[in-house]
Design a protein around this motif. Structure first.
Motif, short mmCIF file in Angstrom:
data_model
loop_
_atom_site.label_atom_id
_atom_site.label_comp_id
_atom_site.label_asym_id
_atom_site.label_seq_id
_atom_site.Cartn_x
_atom_site.Cartn_y
_atom_site.Cartn_z
N THR A 1 0.84 -1.19 0.00
CA THR A 1 0.00 0.00 0.00
C THR A 1 0.88 1.24 0.00
O THR A 1 1.83 1.33 0.78
N ILE A 2 0.58 2.19 -0.88
CA ILE A 2 1.30 3.46 -0.95
C ILE A 2 0.32 4.55 -0.55
O ILE A 2 -0.75 4.68 -1.14
N THR A 3 0.69 5.33 0.45
CA THR A 3 -0.14 6.43 0.92
C THR A 3 0.49 7.74 0.46
O THR A 3 1.68 7.98 0.67
N ILE A 4 -0.31 8.59 -0.16
CA ILE A 4 0.16 9.88 -0.65
C ILE A 4 0.09 10.87 0.49
O ILE A 4 -0.97 11.11 1.07
N LEU A 5 1.25 11.46 0.83
CA LEU A 5 1.32 12.33 2.01
C LEU A 5 0.83 13.75 1.72
O LEU A 5 0.14 14.33 2.55
N GLU A 6 1.19 14.32 0.59
CA GLU A 6 0.80 15.70 0.29
C GLU A 6 0.09 15.75 -1.06
O GLU A 6 0.54 16.38 -2.00
N HIS B 1 -4.75 0.24 -18.46
CA HIS B 1 -5.22 1.34 -19.30
C HIS B 1 -6.36 2.14 -18.64
O HIS B 1 -7.10 2.83 -19.32
N VAL B 2 -6.51 2.03 -17.33
CA VAL B 2 -7.50 2.82 -16.59
C VAL B 2 -6.74 3.75 -15.66
O VAL B 2 -5.91 3.31 -14.86
N GLU B 3 -7.00 5.05 -15.78
CA GLU B 3 -6.30 6.04 -14.97
C GLU B 3 -7.25 6.66 -13.95
O GLU B 3 -8.37 7.03 -14.28
N VAL B 4 -6.79 6.77 -12.72
CA VAL B 4 -7.53 7.44 -11.66
C VAL B 4 -6.66 8.57 -11.17
O VAL B 4 -5.50 8.37 -10.80
N ARG B 5 -7.20 9.77 -11.15
CA ARG B 5 -6.42 10.95 -10.74
C ARG B 5 -6.76 11.36 -9.30
O ARG B 5 -7.81 11.03 -8.78
N HIS B 6 -5.83 12.09 -8.72
CA HIS B 6 -5.98 12.64 -7.36
C HIS B 6 -6.22 11.53 -6.33
O HIS B 6 -7.13 11.63 -5.51
N VAL B 7 -5.42 10.50 -6.40
CA VAL B 7 -5.57 9.40 -5.45
C VAL B 7 -4.90 9.76 -4.12
O VAL B 7 -3.97 10.56 -4.07
N ARG B 8 -5.39 9.21 -3.06
CA ARG B 8 -4.82 9.40 -1.72
C ARG B 8 -4.05 8.17 -1.26
O ARG B 8 -3.12 8.27 -0.48
N GLU B 9 -4.46 7.00 -1.78
CA GLU B 9 -3.83 5.76 -1.38
C GLU B 9 -3.98 4.75 -2.52
O GLU B 9 -5.01 4.71 -3.18
N VAL B 10 -2.93 3.95 -2.74
CA VAL B 10 -2.95 2.95 -3.80
C VAL B 10 -2.52 1.62 -3.20
O VAL B 10 -1.53 1.54 -2.48
N GLU B 11 -3.30 0.58 -3.48
CA GLU B 11 -2.93 -0.77 -3.06
C GLU B 11 -2.50 -1.55 -4.29
O GLU B 11 -3.22 -1.60 -5.29
N ILE B 12 -1.32 -2.16 -4.23
CA ILE B 12 -0.76 -2.88 -5.36
C ILE B 12 -0.71 -4.37 -5.01
O ILE B 12 -0.25 -4.74 -3.94
N ALA B 13 -1.18 -5.20 -5.94
CA ALA B 13 -1.14 -6.64 -5.75
C ALA B 13 -0.66 -7.30 -7.03
O ALA B 13 -0.82 -6.75 -8.13
N GLN B 14 -0.07 -8.46 -6.91
CA GLN B 14 0.44 -9.21 -8.06
C GLN B 14 -0.34 -10.51 -8.21
O GLN B 14 -0.53 -11.24 -7.23
#
Length: 59
Positions: free
Chosen positions: A2-7, A19-32
């Motif tokens: 999980t990556i949390t955007i601080l600012e 090919h799907v973009e989401v803008r202005h994210v606050r947190e991203v969870e990455i899985a393989q």
């Protein structure tokens, strides 16, 4: 992972997957997905960078 955007207000972040973009994210969870297997072939006469360029820009 999980990556949390601080600012996020100062530095807007976009996340892209399949090919799907989401803008202005606050947190991203990455899985393989480990259920898929891929065989990568190696050609000793050509570097990976050269193959990538050839694939992106077909001459």
């Amino acid at each position: 992972m999980t990556i949390t955007i601080l600012e996020g207000d100062k530095r807007p972040v976009a996340a892209v997957a399949n090919h799907v973009e989401v803008r202005h994210v606050r947190e991203v969870e990455i899985a393989q997905d480990q259920s898929k297997a891929v065989r990568i072939l190696f050609d000793p006469g050509h570097s990976l960078a050269e193959r990538v360029l050839r694939e992106q820009f077909r001459f």
